[in-house]
Design an enzyme around this catalytic site. Structure first.
Site, PDB file in Angstrom:
ATOM      1  N   ASP A  82      44.499  35.157  31.733  1.00 44.27           N
ATOM      2  CA  ASP A  82      45.074  35.253  33.078  1.00 44.27           C
ATOM      3  C   ASP A  82      44.048  34.734  34.096  1.00 44.27           C
ATOM      4  O   ASP A  82      42.867  34.529  33.749  1.00 44.27           O
ATOM      5  CB  ASP A  82      45.439  36.735  33.324  1.00 44.27           C
ATOM      6  CG  ASP A  82      46.458  36.921  34.436  1.00 44.27           C
ATOM      7  OD1 ASP A  82      47.128  35.944  34.803  1.00 44.27           O
ATOM      8  OD2 ASP A  82      46.585  38.061  34.931  1.00 44.27           O
ATOM      9  N   THR A 232      49.880  45.887  36.426  1.00 45.27           N
ATOM     10  CA  THR A 232      49.702  47.202  37.051  1.00 45.27           C
ATOM     11  C   THR A 232      50.519  48.282  36.337  1.00 45.27           C
ATOM     12  O   THR A 232      50.042  49.420  36.194  1.00 45.27           O
ATOM     13  CB  THR A 232      50.093  47.118  38.544  1.00 45.27           C
ATOM     14  OG1 THR A 232      49.271  46.116  39.156  1.00 45.27           O
ATOM     15  CG2 THR A 232      49.892  48.429  39.253  1.00 45.27           C
TER      16      THR A 232
HETATM   17  P1  13P Z   1      51.203  43.214  38.527  1.00 42.69           P
HETATM   18  O1  13P Z   1      49.812  43.768  38.504  1.00 42.69           O
HETATM   19  O2  13P Z   1      51.882  43.365  39.832  1.00 42.69           O
HETATM   20  O3  13P Z   1      52.021  43.705  37.396  1.00 42.69           O
HETATM   21  O4  13P Z   1      51.055  41.620  38.345  1.00 42.69           O
HETATM   22  C1  13P Z   1      50.550  41.120  37.150  1.00 42.69           C
HETATM   23  C2  13P Z   1      50.152  39.708  37.256  1.00 42.69           C
HETATM   24  O5  13P Z   1      50.771  38.922  37.940  1.00 42.69           O
HETATM   25  C3  13P Z   1      48.993  39.289  36.462  1.00 42.69           C
HETATM   26  O6  13P Z   1      48.591  37.995  36.730  1.00 42.69           O
END
Ligand code: 13P
Length: 286
Positions: A82, A232
């Site tokens: 990510d 999250t």
């Molecule tokens: P959230 O933390 O809102 O779930 O988003 C995750 C995300 O986009 C990781 O790149």
């Protein structure tokens, strides 16, 4: 199907208009639990790691965990890095065996971001790996990366030019989405997804999935959001299920770590399976 290239997972989802959960894991327990959810639901899955998670566990150990946990797995899964603004860290993960990376050049001028992304796509291809790209920062801080300031959105021609010239496999536009917990229901520019996809049919990554409504997911997935990021929700589920178990353990004065792990695993597994159901990916394994 075992570990597959990320593009295979998102291209099918894009074609058939379902979403694949891309879930950020934080340790061995959460990695195993989300993989178990994919197996139970016969769903494809993208497992994501933040730079922070890779650094905290160590790239070799994390990849060894992935390899062991996916050996013989019978649903299509992929390992994705990510948001990574660090060029050399991208190379480290590609060399190690990550199936795809998100180069986060969103704080750079678009021309510089484009130049670096072209180079990363070429490098990824040499490993049979894939690349997600972005030109605007997603609002919110995710594992120490990002800012709470909402970034300006680039024009449609700039976005299309970036997609075409870089040859990226997945595009992550800012549409009013944000990492973390939304204070109120987000106002999302779904039309922007449709405009991009109409001009350039590329799978879209939907960031900031935690807190979106079912109607928003359904609408955005039907427009081409094939990769739906969830981080999250896992953190909250993980922390709260630990807390609930430990408070109960204190009340009962019973301290058995394996029971804690079993309880937290079940909660994380159910959270992941719930997202697979909401995104329409259940039974889509091939
Ligand atoms: P959230 O933390 O809102 O779930 O988003 C995750 C995300 O986009 C990781 O790149």
């Amino acid at each position: 199907m075992p570990v597959v290239p990320m593009k295979e997972i998102v291209d099918r989802a894009f074609r058939d208009r379902y979403g694949v959960a891309a879930i950020n894991v934080v340790n061995d327990l959460t990695m195993e639990a989300v993989l178990a959810a994919a197996v139970a639901e016969r769903s494809p899955l993208i497992v994501q790691t933040s730079v922070k998670t890779v650094r905290s566990i160590g790239i070799d150990l994390l990849f060894a965990m992935w390899r062991e946990m996916t050996a013989g797995i019978e649903v299509p899964v992929s390992l994705h890095l990510d948001h990574c603004p660090d060029r050399s860290f991208i190379s480290d993960c590609l060399r190690k065996g990550w199936n795809s990376v998100l180069f986060d050049g969103s704080r750079l001028p678009v021309a510089e971001n484009l130049r670096l992304t072209v180079d990363i796509v070429a490098e990824a291809r040499s490993y049979g790996a894939h690349v997600e790209g972005e030109i605007e920062a997603i609002t919110g801080v995710e594992d120490d990366i990002g800012s709470d300031e909402e970034a300006n959105r680039e024009s449609l021609p700039v976005a299309l030019d970036f997609i075409r010239k870089t040859g990226i496999d997945v595009f992550a536009p800012a549409i009013g989405n944000a990492h973390g917990v939304y204070r109120s229901e987000p106002h999302l520019d779904a039309q922007r997804v449709s405009d991009i996809v109409a001009a350039e049919p590329i799978p879209i990554a939907l960031h900031g999935g935690t807190g979106m409504t079912d109607a928003q997911f359904t609408d955005l997935i039907s427009r081409g959001c094939a990769k739906v990021n969830i981080s999250t929700a896992l953190k909250i589920t993980y922390m709260k299920s630990n807390l609930a178990f430990l408070l109960d353990a204190r009340d009962r004065d019973t301290w058995d770590p394996p029971s804690l792990f079993t309880s937290v695993r079940a909660a994380v597994l159910e959270m992941a399976a719930g997202h697979m159901r909401r995104f329409g990916s259940v039974g889509r394994a091939w």
